[in-house]
Scaffold this motif. Structure first.
Motif, mmCIF file in Angstrom:
data_model
loop_
_atom_site.group_PDB
_atom_site.id
_atom_site.type_symbol
_atom_site.label_atom_id
_atom_site.label_comp_id
_atom_site.label_asym_id
_atom_site.label_seq_id
_atom_site.Cartn_x
_atom_site.Cartn_y
_atom_site.Cartn_z
ATOM 1 N N ARG A 17 -26.354 -65.698 -12.519
ATOM 2 C CA ARG A 17 -25.471 -64.952 -11.623
ATOM 3 C C ARG A 17 -26.181 -63.738 -11.032
ATOM 4 O O ARG A 17 -26.038 -63.445 -9.838
ATOM 5 C CB ARG A 17 -24.218 -64.528 -12.393
ATOM 6 N N LYS A 18 -26.960 -63.057 -11.869
ATOM 7 C CA LYS A 18 -27.718 -61.900 -11.392
ATOM 8 C C LYS A 18 -28.796 -62.318 -10.394
ATOM 9 O O LYS A 18 -29.052 -61.611 -9.410
ATOM 10 C CB LYS A 18 -28.361 -61.163 -12.576
ATOM 11 N N LEU A 19 -29.439 -63.455 -10.653
ATOM 12 C CA LEU A 19 -30.473 -63.947 -9.741
ATOM 13 C C LEU A 19 -29.888 -64.291 -8.381
ATOM 14 O O LEU A 19 -30.460 -63.956 -7.338
ATOM 15 C CB LEU A 19 -31.164 -65.175 -10.343
ATOM 16 N N ILE A 20 -28.735 -64.945 -8.384
ATOM 17 C CA ILE A 20 -28.078 -65.292 -7.120
ATOM 18 C C ILE A 20 -27.663 -64.035 -6.380
ATOM 19 O O ILE A 20 -27.787 -63.942 -5.155
ATOM 20 C CB ILE A 20 -26.858 -66.206 -7.384
ATOM 21 N N GLY A 21 -27.177 -63.036 -7.126
ATOM 22 C CA GLY A 21 -26.805 -61.761 -6.514
ATOM 23 C C GLY A 21 -27.978 -61.063 -5.868
ATOM 24 O O GLY A 21 -27.813 -60.269 -4.938
ATOM 25 N N ALA A 22 -29.205 -61.380 -6.339
ATOM 26 C CA ALA A 22 -30.425 -60.797 -5.775
ATOM 27 C C ALA A 22 -31.074 -61.725 -4.756
ATOM 28 O O ALA A 22 -32.227 -61.523 -4.372
ATOM 29 C CB ALA A 22 -31.413 -60.485 -6.884
ATOM 30 N N ASP A 23 -30.342 -62.771 -4.336
ATOM 31 C CA ASP A 23 -30.826 -63.750 -3.353
ATOM 32 C C ASP A 23 -32.039 -64.529 -3.861
ATOM 33 O O ASP A 23 -32.921 -64.918 -3.078
ATOM 34 C CB ASP A 23 -31.172 -63.073 -2.016
#
Length: 307
Positions: free
Chosen positions: A27-33
């Motif tokens: 989720r954090k990775l997706i939030g960071a594109d």
């Protein structure tokens, strides 16, 4: 060979991480594109850490620097990457919260012309294009799979760890269930959010000079000075004048750099957020960089003094 190493690391990270941990990281990775699997990213980080350690260890042997330097450089790899992920997620959350007042205002306008609250969200999701609208679209999609609309809204705030979103959606849900005048309430929320954002900007601007002073003193000035003091002690020793404190200067100076960096990190958390716990994230950045400057200053002046 490279693919075999990556595949081995992927299997290793996949086995040691729980499913819940992988979901949180993803989720954090997706939030960071960053649209890669958790195990892929962690495998690359581990491989880079090993390569950086080998290179820095060679430099340690060539320039006769402390072995701790190699460990610090290696640790900086996951630290810098984690801080980058954190920064990107914080910027995304900041953008969401900046877009929230305007989004709420437009939602109010649609309700005034006769739309229901869910219909207004659905209509607005077709015309808006920002991170907040992406979250709303996800919430609306979840409702088609049987999740309640109220629960989907609260999940947006929980996912993004935003008190503003949580407070706003709780008021919307309460107003919807109590039959209050939602459009007027939304206008009031929008005005309050705008005032809060302005106050935060003013507060941040007023304390930035203090934060910059703390950073410069902790990351550059103190490590550089103590590194030179340690090197000067060695230089005096080479001149035949032994310093009885030379054995403890190394440990004491490095310990002082570490302690000051931790205290400055907590102080920055107090100055910026009025919460020392939020300064813990700065420890991950300030401590390693302070120690790097500490060792770099010695490496720099060793060449000048010929120690």
């Amino acid at each position: 060979m490279f693919n075999k190493i990556i595949n081995f690391l992927k299997r290793y990270t996949n086995n040691i991480l729980s499913d819940n941990t992988k979901i949180i990281i993803q989720r954090k990775l997706i939030g960071a594109d960053i649209f890669l699997k958790t195990e892929d990213v962690l495998s690359i980080i581990i491989l880079v850490m090993v390569i950086v350690f080998i290179i820095s260890f060679i430099l340690v042997l060539i320039f006769k620097i402390s072995f701790i330097f190699s460990l610090i450089i290696m640790i900086l790899v996951p630290v810098v990457f984690s801080l980058y992920i954190y920064y990107k997620n914080e910027k995304r959350l900041e953008k969401i919260e900046l877009d929230l007042p305007d989004y709420i205002r437009q939602l109010s306008a649609l309700i005034k012309v006769g739309y229901g609250i869910e219909s207004a969200f659905n209509e607005l999701s077709k015309t808006m294009h920002n991170a907040l609208n992406d979250e709303i679209k996800r919430a609306l999609l979840e409702t088609t799979f049987g999740k309640s609309f109220n629960e989907s809204l609260i999940d947006i705030a929980e996912r993004n760890n935003s008190e503003n979103l949580k407070h706003t959606f709780q008021i919307i849900i309460f107003s919807k269930e109590s039959g209050g005048n939602i459009s007027d309430i939304l206008d009031s929320i929008s005005n309050d959010l705008n005032d809060t954002i302005m106050l935060k900007k003013e507060r941040k601007a007023s304390v930035m000079m203090s934060v910059m002073f703390l950073l410069i003193s902790s990351v550059i000035a103190t490590p550089f000075s103590l590194g030179m003091i340690r090197l000067y002690s060695e230089f005096i020793g080479h001149m035949g004048r032994m310093n009885p404190l030379s054995d403890v200067i190394s440990i004491a100076s490095m310990g002082y750099v570490f302690i000051q960096s931790v205290l400055v990190s907590l102080l920055i958390g107090i100055v910026l957020y009025s919460n020392s716990k939020k300064g813990i994230k700065f420890i991950l950045l300030i401590v390693p960089f302070s120690l790097v400057i500490y060792y770099f200053s010695q490496f720099l002046f060793k060449g000048i003094l010929g120690v």
